[in-house]
Design an enzyme around this catalytic site. Structure first.
Site, mmCIF file in Angstrom:
data_model
loop_
_atom_site.group_PDB
_atom_site.id
_atom_site.type_symbol
_atom_site.label_atom_id
_atom_site.label_comp_id
_atom_site.label_asym_id
_atom_site.label_seq_id
_atom_site.Cartn_x
_atom_site.Cartn_y
_atom_site.Cartn_z
ATOM 1 N N HIS A 91 -18.727 -34.160 -12.432
ATOM 2 C CA HIS A 91 -18.626 -32.697 -12.493
ATOM 3 C C HIS A 91 -19.870 -32.137 -13.161
ATOM 4 C CE1 HIS A 91 -16.798 -28.738 -12.882
ATOM 5 N NE2 HIS A 91 -17.340 -28.693 -14.089
ATOM 6 N N ASP A 130 -4.475 -23.027 -14.491
ATOM 7 C CA ASP A 130 -5.887 -22.760 -14.788
ATOM 8 C C ASP A 130 -6.418 -21.616 -13.928
ATOM 9 O OD1 ASP A 130 -8.529 -23.311 -15.953
ATOM 10 O OD2 ASP A 130 -9.007 -23.751 -13.869
ATOM 11 N N ARG A 171 -9.116 -14.742 -18.176
ATOM 12 C CA ARG A 171 -10.237 -14.875 -19.135
ATOM 13 C C ARG A 171 -11.434 -14.045 -18.678
ATOM 14 N NH1 ARG A 171 -11.266 -20.887 -18.862
ATOM 15 N NH2 ARG A 171 -13.100 -20.367 -20.086
ATOM 16 N N SER A 205 -10.110 -26.137 -19.205
ATOM 17 C CA SER A 205 -10.071 -25.662 -17.824
ATOM 18 C C SER A 205 -10.693 -26.708 -16.891
ATOM 19 C CB SER A 205 -10.824 -24.325 -17.753
ATOM 20 O OG SER A 205 -11.197 -24.011 -16.453
ATOM 21 N N LYS A 249 -8.410 -29.872 -14.354
ATOM 22 C CA LYS A 249 -8.562 -30.080 -12.903
ATOM 23 C C LYS A 249 -9.058 -31.498 -12.613
ATOM 24 C CE LYS A 249 -10.864 -26.279 -13.052
ATOM 25 N NZ LYS A 249 -11.579 -25.026 -13.034
HETATM 26 N N1 URA Z 1 -15.648 -23.940 -14.937
HETATM 27 C C1 URA Z 1 -14.306 -24.042 -15.021
HETATM 28 O O1 URA Z 1 -13.689 -24.673 -14.169
HETATM 29 N N2 URA Z 1 -13.670 -23.444 -16.041
HETATM 30 C C2 URA Z 1 -14.309 -22.739 -17.002
HETATM 31 O O2 URA Z 1 -13.695 -22.232 -17.913
HETATM 32 C C3 URA Z 1 -15.713 -22.642 -16.900
HETATM 33 C C4 URA Z 1 -16.354 -23.254 -15.857
#
Ligand code: URA
Length: 456
Positions: free
Chosen positions: A86, A165, A172, A187, A191
């Site tokens: 990621h 999320d 947010r 967050s 995932k």
């Molecule tokens: N990417 C995400 O998936 N979540 C965040 O809070 C910031 C970047």
């Protein structure tokens, strides 16, 4: 379903700097996802978390609750170890493309659930969609088949992964609570853990074109994510990498695919090659650790067995640089693209128009600002302002000079590409002051700034 709690009590506990209990966190996330906790209550809690932070236990519990809000994928039946990667996102960051092909070519599965670009940072799916026929939406069965036969899949995440999320992220965004390290870390990691990978490689970008512009917060974000991963049984390593200047020499969808193919053909820019090989090395080392410690259940290889040790050793000794020279990674790329309906030999689209930006003086380029180049590419049509906007396949920027290069007055510094002629002026406005040309070259620097891993 979690034990009912009182939302106002939960908010006041965090507001006063106290620790939330496991039942409070579980209930809050579950009730918010079901629409029982109101948006204004969750907004207040998010602001309290933003200001007061989380303990490690709270953060793990918050992450668990987000994972539990949706489905969890399971790749344990695969006859390969799985390692995902990621990136926190940047300008010209096309690394997923060559990297998944290199890693898959050594027998590791890379389940790469990717996103689309928003704002000045590009999205992997938008880039790959510039290949005629390529499709991002795959069923779980298609994903598993491709991982098992070819080793890598790059596709869009289904809406079933960590739905809490998605709701929280949108909230947010409109409540000034995005830039919180525990909220960003939970967050991203909810995932990634829900995706079911055994190991995870994080590329945390740092610099003007990134979420984190300073090294201190980038290190804190990296170590927070590494802790969450390890606490959830996912072997996690992070590199902090430079995003003060764009990666490679292209920014834009088809332009970046072409550059990735150059890397897979043994050429391409040094920084893209350096980062691809470094991340690939880390991913094969992580896969090797997983094979030793957990075996490969789907291949009948038990942990610590002779076969596990043999396979782990082979992963550690893999010659990654050679795979870019001898066609091994390219074969893997062609298989990945073909399996998802794409034609790896197809001509990629180009923009209808282009303009050059000329160098005003002789010297050395010492700075090229990632954010300004990213915003210019976005204005040219390579990115989108709203989720529902379309991107232009051929739009973007080709960089003919990067920091460290000597330049001459009148040479082209960059070529801007767009289908919309009125975009050129707006792109040129944002590029004002985007580079510095000096008499002396800058100190050479590496794209990798730091590495964060848990103690062995
Ligand atoms: N990417 C995400 O998936 N979540 C965040 O809070 C910031 C970047």
């Amino acid at each position: 379903m979690a034990e009912p709690c009182d939302a106002v009590d939960v908010i006041m506990t965090k507001r006063d700097g106290k620790t939330l209990s496991i039942p409070q966190i579980k209930w809050m996330i579950d009730a918010y996802t079901r629409g029982v906790v109101a948006e204004e209550q969750m907004s207040a809690l998010l602001m309290a978390i933003f200001l007061q932070g989380f303990t490690r236990e709270e953060l793990n519990c918050w992450t668990d609750a987000m994972i539990a809000s949706g489905e969890r994928l399971d790749f344990t039946e695969l006859a390969r170890p799985t390692v995902d990667k990621h990136s926190t996102g940047g300008v010209g960051d096309k690394i997923t493309l060559p990297l998944s092909a290199v890693v898959a070519s050594f027998g590791v599965a890379v389940p790469q659930l990717s996103g689309r670009g928003l704002g000045h940072t590009g999205g992997t799916l938008d880039k790959l969609e510039s290949i005629p026929g390529w499709r991002a939406a795959l069923s779980l069965d298609e994903m598993k088949k491709q991982l098992s036969e070819i080793g890598a899949v790059v596709c869009q995440a289904g809406s079933g992964l960590a739905p809490a999320d998605r709701k929280l992220y949108a909230l947010r965004d409109v409540t000034g609570t995005v830039a919180s390290i525990p909220l960003i870390a939970s967050s991203i990691m909810s995932k990634k853990i829900a995706e079911g990978t055994s190991a995870l490689m994080l590329d945390v970008k740092c610099g003007s074109g990134a979420f984190m512009t300073e090294i201190g917060p980038a290190q804190e974000l990296a170590s927070t994510m590494v802790e969450i991963g390890e606490d959830h049984g996912v072997h996690t390593v992070a590199l902090i990498t430079d995003m003060s200047t764009p990666l490679g020499k292209t920014v834009g969808n088809a332009l970046e695919v072409r550059e990735s193919v150059e890397v897979l053909a043994g050429g391409g820019p040094d920084d893209v090659i350096e980062l691809t090989l470094r991340l690939a090395r880390e991913m094969l080392d992580a896969a090797s650790t997983i094979v030793e410690k957990k075996g490969i259940p789907g291949a009948g290889v038990s942990p610590g067995s002779k076969e596990a040790l043999r396979r782990a050793e082979a992963l550690r000794e893999a010659d990654l640089a050679e795979s870019l020279k001898n066609g091994r990674a390219m074969d893997s790329w062609r298989a990945i693209i073909t399996a998802q309906g794409g034609d790896p030999d197809a001509e990629l689209g180009t923009a209808q128009d282009h303009e050059e930006i000329l160098c005003p003086t002789d010297g050395f380029m010492t700075r090229l600002d990632a954010l300004k180049v990213g915003v210019a590419g976005w204005r040219l049509g390579a990115g989108r302002a709203r989720k529902e906007d379309a991107v232009q396949i051929g739009a973007g920027i080709q960089l003919h000079a990067k920091p460290g290069d000597s330049v001459r007055r009148g040479q082209s510094l960059m070529t801007l590409h767009s289908d919309t002629p009125e975009a050129f002026q707006r792109a040129k406005e944002v590029l004002e002051g985007a580079w510095t040309i000096d008499d002396n070259p800058p100190e050479p620097s590496s794209v990798v700034i730091d590495r964060v891993a848990s103690a062995p």
